[in-house]
Design an enzyme around this catalytic site. Structure first.
Site, PDB file in Angstrom:
ATOM      1  N   MET A  85       0.846  -1.169   0.000  1.00  0.00           N
ATOM      2  CA  MET A  85       0.000   0.000   0.000  1.00  0.00           C
ATOM      3  C   MET A  85       0.886   1.225   0.000  1.00  0.00           C
ATOM      4  O   MET A  85       0.966   1.911   0.989  1.00  0.00           O
ATOM      5  CB  MET A  85      -0.915  -0.077   1.222  1.00  0.00           C
ATOM      6  CG  MET A  85      -1.570   1.191   1.676  1.00  0.00           C
ATOM      7  SD  MET A  85      -2.785   1.780   0.550  1.00  0.00           S
ATOM      8  CE  MET A  85      -2.643   3.504   0.842  1.00  0.00           C
ATOM      9  N   PRO A  86       1.580   1.483  -1.068  1.00  0.00           N
ATOM     10  CA  PRO A  86       2.363   2.718  -1.109  1.00  0.00           C
ATOM     11  C   PRO A  86       1.470   3.948  -1.216  1.00  0.00           C
ATOM     12  O   PRO A  86       0.396   3.911  -1.810  1.00  0.00           O
ATOM     13  CB  PRO A  86       3.205   2.563  -2.371  1.00  0.00           C
ATOM     14  CG  PRO A  86       3.163   1.123  -2.707  1.00  0.00           C
ATOM     15  CD  PRO A  86       1.857   0.623  -2.197  1.00  0.00           C
ATOM     16  N   PHE A  87       1.933   5.018  -0.611  1.00  0.00           N
ATOM     17  CA  PHE A  87       1.330   6.339  -0.768  1.00  0.00           C
ATOM     18  C   PHE A  87       2.384   7.189  -1.461  1.00  0.00           C
ATOM     19  O   PHE A  87       3.524   7.272  -1.000  1.00  0.00           O
ATOM     20  CB  PHE A  87       0.953   6.931   0.588  1.00  0.00           C
ATOM     21  CG  PHE A  87       0.386   8.309   0.489  1.00  0.00           C
ATOM     22  CD1 PHE A  87      -0.879   8.524  -0.041  1.00  0.00           C
ATOM     23  CD2 PHE A  87       1.124   9.405   0.908  1.00  0.00           C
ATOM     24  CE1 PHE A  87      -1.408   9.799  -0.144  1.00  0.00           C
ATOM     25  CE2 PHE A  87       0.609  10.683   0.810  1.00  0.00           C
ATOM     26  CZ  PHE A  87      -0.661  10.882   0.283  1.00  0.00           C
ATOM     27  N   ASP A  92      -4.283  -0.503  -6.101  1.00  0.00           N
ATOM     28  CA  ASP A  92      -3.564   0.134  -4.994  1.00  0.00           C
ATOM     29  C   ASP A  92      -2.875   1.389  -5.524  1.00  0.00           C
ATOM     30  O   ASP A  92      -1.663   1.435  -5.701  1.00  0.00           O
ATOM     31  CB  ASP A  92      -2.551  -0.857  -4.414  1.00  0.00           C
ATOM     32  CG  ASP A  92      -1.938  -0.370  -3.122  1.00  0.00           C
ATOM     33  OD1 ASP A  92      -2.153   0.795  -2.748  1.00  0.00           O
ATOM     34  OD2 ASP A  92      -1.217  -1.161  -2.491  1.00  0.00           O
ATOM     35  N   THR A 127       5.837   6.456   0.432  1.00  0.00           N
ATOM     36  CA  THR A 127       5.753   5.882   1.771  1.00  0.00           C
ATOM     37  C   THR A 127       5.165   4.493   1.626  1.00  0.00           C
ATOM     38  O   THR A 127       4.149   4.309   0.947  1.00  0.00           O
ATOM     39  CB  THR A 127       4.854   6.749   2.679  1.00  0.00           C
ATOM     40  OG1 THR A 127       5.356   8.087   2.701  1.00  0.00           O
ATOM     41  CG2 THR A 127       4.800   6.194   4.091  1.00  0.00           C
TER      42      THR A 127
END
Length: 133
Positions: free
Chosen positions: A1-3, A37, A72
């Site tokens: 789950m990268p932001f 995602d 992140t």
């Protein structure tokens, strides 16, 4: 789950979209995130009201084509996977957005599963073992 947050100087909506696609595809290719995602903040800076600063640090000559990419994600990727991610982002940013690889600046910030809430006030990656206080 990268932001992901992408900041680019003098970037219009089409260039920001191309950069976002490049990063998302690179994340899918190298660390295996699923297609849905896709959480990104894309920001263009006009150079007057907001701008980006850059230099020739470590002998890399950057110019107004600079793109800062901050990702992140949960900890656990190997150094080789991270290197592959950096390479793939640079390749696709050039292919999709015309950004020279020397102008692609990437940072990764890792954290733990408990550091994410994906909605509804829950820690979906770190379910509670009991009542929280």
């Amino acid at each position: 789950m990268p932001f992901v947050r992408i900041d680019a100087l003098r970037a219009d909506a089409a260039r920001l979209d191309a950069l976002g696609r490049a990063v998302h595809e690179a994340l899918m290719d190298t660390i295996g995130i699923p297609p849905e995602d896709d959480f990104q903040v894309l920001v263009g800076h006009d150079g007057a009201n907001s701008t980006l600063r850059y230099g020739d640090y470590l002998g890399v000559h950057r110019d107004e084509g600079i793109v800062y990419i901050a990702i992140t994600l949960r900890a656990g990727r190997t150094p080789d996977r991270k290197r592959a991610l950096y390479r793939r982002i640079a390749e696709l940013a050039e292919q999709y957005a015309g950004t020279e690889p020397r102008n692609v600046f990437v940072t990764l910030t890792e954290n733990a599963s408990i550091d994410w809430s994906l909605g509804n006030g829950l820690a979906q990656y770190a379910p509670s073992a009991g009542p929280e206080r």
